[in-house]
Design a protein around this motif. Sequence first.
Motif: not given
Length: 536
Positions: A360-361, A422-427
Motif C-alpha cells: 500500500d503506497p 513508483r516513488v516507493a520503488i525509487a526509494r
Amino acid sequence: MSVFSVDHLHVRFGGVQAVRGVSFGVEAGKTLAIVGESGSGKSASLLGATGLLPGSATVQGSVLHRGQEILGLTDRDLRRIRGAKIGFVFQDPLSNLHPLKTIGDQIGEAISVHQRISSREKRERVLALLDDVGIADPLARLSDYPRHLSGGMRQRVMIAIAIALDPGLIIADEPTTALDVTVQAAILDLLKRLQEEHGTALIFVSHDLAVVSDIADDVVVMRDGIVVEKAPAADIYLRPRQVYTRELLGAARLGGPKAFATVKVREAPRPLLDVQDVARSFGSRPVLDNVSFTIGEGEILGLVGESGSGKSTIGRLIAGLDRPDAGRISLKGAEYSRSGSRGGLLQGDLRKSIQVVFQDPYASLNPRRRVEAILSDPFIIHGTIDKADLRESVRQLVADVELPQDILDRLPSQLSGGQRQRVAIARAIALRPSLIVADEPVSALDITTQAKVLKLLARLRDKLGVSLLFISHDLGVVGELCDRVIVLEQGRIVEAGRTQQVFERPVHTYTRRLLASIPGRKRLPAEPEPEDAIYG
C-alpha cells in the motif's frame, strides 16, 4: 423495465467535474459491470446516484429505482431504500465492518433497522444468512469479531448484510480486488448463485475486465467521468469499438498471463539469497514449515499462494523485519538471520543490500513529507553521498522510475496510486540493493497502472541487475514478470520451477486449483475467428 437506471448524471466536487452525463440501467436478474481505471468516475457515479456522497458534492440528472425518482429525496427517505431495497458490498470489508461489534450483531442490525422483529426471529435469520453465504458453522461465528475472520469470510459477511432484506438490487464496488484468486472465484460464484436464486439485479464495479468477464451480462466502460462504450458483454470482449476499451482488454489477463516472463538472466545465475529449513510460528499456530529456496543474481522469483499461506511472513524474514524460529537465511554466503540470533536484524551493508516495497503506497510513504525529502532519506541515513550531490542523485532516482521532475515538490496525497508506488520503488533502489522484497506491490493498483509498474520493475532488473522476491496472490501478474515461481500452501512449498513450466504443466493439485481460479477463462472462445479475436 429497469430495476435501477441513471440518466445524464453529473457529479461535481467544488470546481472538479467528476462525472459528466453518465447513463446506464440494469434489469432484474441481470448483471451490469462498470469498468475503468482509478479516477474514471465509476464509484462516484453510484455513490452520487444513491445519495452517499458528502454534502459538498453536487449531483444532477435523473436516477430511477423501479420507476421512482430517488435523486433529491430526503436522507430519511433514502435510508428506507438503502439496505432494504438496494444492498451494498464495498471493496474493503475490514474498514466497512465495525471492529467492536460481533458478526451476529452487525447482520442483525441490518435487519432490525428496517423491520420490527423479535430477537429469536432475528437470530434465526442471521444464522440462515450466514449459511446462505457459505460460512461454515454459523452458530460458532455469531459471536466472532471481524478480526477473527479471513478476508474472504469478511466479504461473505458483507454480502450477508447486503442480502439481509432480499433487496432487488445489489451494488458491489470492487468486492474482490484485495482477495486471492480462489477466494475471488468463490465470491463471484456466490454472487451469481444468490442472483439466480433471488432474481436480484447486480451492478458490479471493477477495474479489471478479466474479473467481470465471468459475471457480466452488459458492460459500461468509463474514462475521465464519461461513458466511452456500452454494450452486451460478448460485444465488449469480442468486438470492442473504442480504442480505450481495447487498451483495457490488452492490460487484462483473460485466462492467465498474456505472455510468460522473458528470462534475461543466465540459466544458472550465481546464488544471491539462500533460505534453508526456515520455520516460524505465532503462538501455537505454525505459519512456515521447513521452507527452503534460493534466489539468483538478477533473478525475479515469484512467491504465490492463498491468503494465510505464509507468503508475507517469508518476505518479513528475508527483509530482516522478523526472525525465524528455526533455519537460516544467507545473502551472498553471509548468514544474517537464524533462530536465536541477537542484535539488530540487518546491519551496515546488509541493510543497504535488502530493501522492501510494500503493498500500500498510501501507508508506506509519510504523508507530511514531500517526495524530495522521502527520496533523500536513504542517502542521508546511510551517509553514502555528499550534500552537494544529493539533489542530483534524487533527480536521477525520479528519472529511473520514469516520473517527471516536478513531482519532487509534491506531497504523496498529490500523487496518483501508480505515482506513489513508483516513488516507493525509487526509494527502494536508491542505495542500489542486491535484493528487493516486493510484497503485493501492484495489488492496490488498477489494471493499466499494474501493467506499467510491472514493466518498470522488469526494466530496473535489466538495468541495475537487482533481484526481486515478488510476492503476489495474482498468478497472471507472476506469469508476466517472474523467471521462476514457488507455490506455497499452508506454510509449505508444494511446487517450484520455471514459470512457464509451472503454469503449463502443474504437478500439484493445489497449483492446478490456483490456476483454474484465474478469472477470464469462460469468456475465451475455443477457436476465435479473426474478426472475433480477443485483444491482448
